[in-house]
Every structure is written in structure tokens, then in C-alpha cells.
Design an enzyme around this catalytic site. Structure first.
Site, mmCIF file in Angstrom:
data_model
loop_
_atom_site.group_PDB
_atom_site.id
_atom_site.type_symbol
_atom_site.label_atom_id
_atom_site.label_comp_id
_atom_site.label_asym_id
_atom_site.label_seq_id
_atom_site.Cartn_x
_atom_site.Cartn_y
_atom_site.Cartn_z
ATOM 1 N N SER A 206 -0.338 -1.432 11.483
ATOM 2 C CA SER A 206 0.601 -1.537 10.366
ATOM 3 C C SER A 206 0.107 -0.683 9.208
ATOM 4 C CB SER A 206 0.727 -3.011 9.957
ATOM 5 O OG SER A 206 1.787 -3.171 9.041
ATOM 6 N N ASN A 207 0.589 -0.930 8.005
ATOM 7 C CA ASN A 207 0.121 -0.199 6.819
ATOM 8 C C ASN A 207 0.131 -1.148 5.625
ATOM 9 O OD1 ASN A 207 2.796 -0.064 5.464
ATOM 10 N ND2 ASN A 207 3.289 1.100 7.313
ATOM 11 N N HIS A 208 -0.228 -0.604 4.453
ATOM 12 C CA HIS A 208 -0.448 -1.473 3.288
ATOM 13 C C HIS A 208 0.795 -1.714 2.431
ATOM 14 C CE1 HIS A 208 -4.714 -1.619 4.000
ATOM 15 N NE2 HIS A 208 -4.762 -0.301 4.080
ATOM 16 N N ALA A 274 7.916 1.473 4.692
ATOM 17 C CA ALA A 274 6.892 2.348 5.265
ATOM 18 C C ALA A 274 6.891 2.065 6.775
ATOM 19 C CB ALA A 274 5.543 2.050 4.640
#
Ligand code: PMT
Length: 394
Positions: A206-208, A274
Site C-alpha cells: 500500500s502507500n501512506h 493514491a
């Protein structure tokens, strides 16, 4: 959000009356002009001096004061909204049956619409069928009645009947009476947050992204009257308004399916999510065991959702993409704007302190098709959302 609104706050004689100092302050802070009418009993519970100071207006109590008549018809005409809070069982009963033995009730009877009751009383009084019937009568005249909360009551018992907190009352007022109409004919689709791509039942890529930027956009579009659908990846951040439709998704594939479904009926799309560019080629059905020193994970490309929607875009649809860049920012953003057939792109640079993933604040450059650039200051994400909308529509 309540700039230019005239509000009468009618306070009746219940212990929760003291909380009206907070509600008055909140309403004034939102830009409303507030006039307060108290029932003669309410002055036992909260000081008119405090309320007149907070509202910047004289507090009115009686039909006649200092040999002068307080004109309830003028007051009713002046008000865009009349809130009766706390609304006691006694006031609710009198209002339901058209009694007007006080300035507060005479003003209520003179006002035809936009009246909000916020009940507060002991549980026995609230549950009494007579009170419930009175509530039904008021509802039948299209007056708004907020629910009661549960918890400790002034009588010492615990139960139903607590007045909602001033912040909850304010939120309801903003949502039901405070929205402007500038985007009222628009259906707006917004994506926000990260996507998660499973490796096995316990791990993912995943991402932030926190979703804060997209959620702020959804709230500001909604405050301006738009019909808003928010497609939200996994995050704890949620919009404050109940009227925003939230569709929760986990993976990029789920986000794509949902976007495709909603895009047909959308006037404006903001793609602030995102989205993971890659996902594991296979998802292990069992937890992957720790064995070797190295583990190779094969990834494959996710579809580019925005590019697909850009290809389908009709003439009357507007698409705003986002770009998070760490180098050659403007060049990369412009190339995304062209290749994805966007009308605008909002550039986030990883070099800007306090901007991008997770922060409460953001700093962006809005770029249009001609390549014109509109840089913002570092602002709260809600202010950035207003900045973006002001350049697009207002
Ligand atoms: O959520 P916050 O913590 O508040 O942070 C906000 C934000 C920084 C995430 C947001 O403002 C932002 O910049 N979002 C886009 C980040 C991104 O994925 O940029 P990108 O350059 O990889 O993608 C460009 C555009 O294509 C984006 O609109 C993205 O949603 C879209 N995209 C990307 C990949 C993919 N497979 N499908 C897509 O639709």
C-alpha cells in the site's frame, strides 16, 4: 459556512440551557447573526448577560419590556432559521398545540418554516406517549426534531433524554440549512485514500495516503450544494456529513469497478486517491512462512483507472487528476495531464514541507490544459479544497 444567515436561538427552561453559550459561540464563529429569545424560566439556568455578550445582541425574554412591545412578527421574518434548544417537554407541548404565552412561543407561531427543535428532558417525560404525540404533531407541520442522546440525566438517572452536544447541533444546522447552491446541479465523484493489494491473508502492498485531501474536497463540494459520492480506500478518515455517499473499496481493481459504475452519471471527477500501480501477481491463500533469506515477490501492473476514464470522457464532463512527484514535477504533471486526457491536474511535490501524504496541511500547484499554473500557499486541506474549487468554478 453560515455567513449571512440570521438565526434565532430560542432557549427554554432546562438544565441543558447552560450549553447554549457554546452553541451561540459556534454559530457566531461560523458567520451567523444570532438573536436570542429566552423563556422566562430559562434565565434561572443561564445568564442573559453571558448570552448577549456572546451573540452581540440584546437577549429578549418578554412580549413587553420597558414599556415596549417586542415584535415577534418582525423577529420571525428576520430569521432564516429558528432553533429551540433545549426544547423542554412543556415547550414542545405548548408549541404542538399553538399556545403563545411567551415571546419565544409567539415568535415560533409567527414563523412558518425552518424551525429546529432540540429536545432535552428526563427519560420518563421523553418516553411518555403524550410527549411522543406532541413530537409527531410538530413533525406533521414539517418542523425538524433532533433525536435525544442517552447518558446521565440531571435527575441522576441514566437513560434517554440528553440534549445533543452543541457541536452535533451545529453539524446538523450546517448540513441542513447552511449549504450554498453554487454546485447544486452537479454530481461530483471523488476518489481518496490508498489502495491495498494483498500478498497473503495478513500482508499487503500500500502507500501512506490518509485520504484527508479527498475527504476535504468531498466536504467542500457538498457544502457548496453538490451531490457527492466518495470512493474511499482503506482509511479511518471519514467525511463529517451524512449526506455524502461513501463507497468503501480496498483494491485498485475494486476502485476501478466502482469508478466505472459511477462515472457515467458524473459531471466532475476528482481523482485524489493514491492508487497502487502494481499488485502481486498471485495472492497466497495461506500466510507465507518465513524460510529463506530472500523472498521474491512478482508484481504486475494495475489498470490506470484515470487513463481509462479520460478515454471515456464526454464533452460536458470535467476530470481533475492529482500527481505526487519527487522530481521534474511540472514536466511530469503536464505529461500526466495530456496522456490521461485531463482538464486540470493538482500537483503535489514531495519537496514541500508539510504537504502531501498524511499531513493536515497541503501545498499544491493547479495546472490547466493550456499549462497555466496556479500555486497555492501551505494551507489546511480544507482550504486547499476551496482554493482548487475557486480556480475551477467560481
Ligand atoms: O490522502 P492524503 O494523505 O491526504 O494525501 C493526498 C495525496 C498526496 C495522496 C493526493 O493529494 C495526491 O496527490 N494523490 C495522487 C497520488 C498519486 O497516486 O499520484 P500518481 O502520480 O501516481 O497518479 C496520477 C493520477 O493517476 C492520480 O490522480 C491517481 O489517482 C491516478 N491513478 C494512478 C495510478 C492508477 N493505477 N490509476 C490511477 O487512476
Amino acid at each position: 459556512m453560515l455567513e449571512g444567515k440570521n438565526i434565532i436561538l430560542g432557549i427554554t427552561g432546562g438544565i441543558a440551557a447552560y450549553k447554549m453559550t457554546s452553541l451561540t459561540r459556534l454559530l457566531v464563529k461560523e458567520g451567523a447573526s444570532v438573536k436570542i429569545i429566552m423563556s422566562p424560566e430559562a434565565v434561572q439556568f443561564v445568564s442573559p448577560l453571558v448570552l448577549s455578550t456572546l451573540s452581540n445582541n440584546e437577549v429578549l425574554i418578554h412580549l413587553h419590556e420597558n414599556n415596549q412591545w417586542n415584535n415577534h412578527i418582525e423577529l420571525a421574518t428576520w430569521a432564516d432559521l429558528m432553533i429551540i434548544a433545549p426544547a423542554t417537554a412543556n415547550t414542545i407541548a405548548k408549541a404542538a398545540h399553538g399556545l403563545s404565552d411567551s415571546l419565544l412561543l409567539a415568535t415560533f407561531l409567527s414563523k412558518k418554516s425552518n424551525i429546529l427543535f432540540v429536545p432535552a428532558m428526563d427519560e420518563d417525560m421523553w418516553l411518555n406517549p403524550i410527549t411522543q404525540q406532541n413530537i409527531d404533531i410538530l413533525k406533521s407541520f414539517h418542523h425538524d426534531i433532533l433525536p435525544v442522546g442517552e447518558g446521565f440525566l440531571a435527575s441522576g438517572i441514566e437513560g434517554k433524554g440528553r440534549m445533543l452536544e452543541p457541536e452535533e447541533i451545529l453539524l446538523y444546522i450546517k448540513e441542513h440549512y447552511g449549504r450554498s447552491k453554487s454546485l447544486s446541479s452537479k454530481k461530483i465523484l471523488i476518489t481518496a485514500g490508498p489502495t491495498q493489494e494483498s500478498i497473503d491473508p495478513v500482508r499487503f502492498i500500500s502507500n501512506h495516503s490518509s485520504g484527508k485531501m479527498g475527504v476535504a474536497l468531498a466536504e467542500v463540494c457538498y457544502e457548496n450544494g453538490a451531490e457527492v459520492t466518495l470512493i474511499l480506500g482503506p482509511t479511518d478518515v471519514k467525511p463529517i456529513y451524512k449526506g455524502i455517499e461513501v463507497v468503501s473499496v480496498i483494491t485498485a481493481e475494486e476502485m476501478k469497478i466502482t469508478c466505472d459504475e459511477y462515472f457515467k452519471d458524473t459531471n466532475i471527477l476528482f481523482m485524489a486517491a493514491a492508487v497502487a500501480d502494481y499488485k502481486p501477481m498471485t495472492r497466497s491463500s495461506q500466510k507465507i512462512k518465513k524460510k529463506d533469506e530472500e523472498l521474491e515477490l512478482k508484481l504486475c501492473k494495475n489498470d490506470d483507472i484515470l487513463k481509462g476514464l479520460g478515454l471515456k470522457k464526454k464533452e460536458d464532463q470535467v476530470i481533475i487528476g492529482f500527481a505526487l512527484e519527487s522530481e521534474n514535477e511540472i514536466e511530469n504533471a503536464l505529461s500526466k495531464l495530456k496522456s490521461k486526457n485531463l482538464d486540470f491536474i493538482v500537483l503535489n511535490s514531495l519537496k514541500d514541507e508539510g504537504a502531501g501524504f498524511g499531513y493536515e496541511t497541503n501545498q499544491v500547484t493547479l495546472i490547466n490544459k493550456k499549462g497555466d499554473k496556479f500555486p497555492s500557499d501551505l494551507l489546511s486541506k480544507k482550504e486547499i479544497a476551496k482554493f482548487i474549487l475557486s480556480h475551477l468554478f467560481f
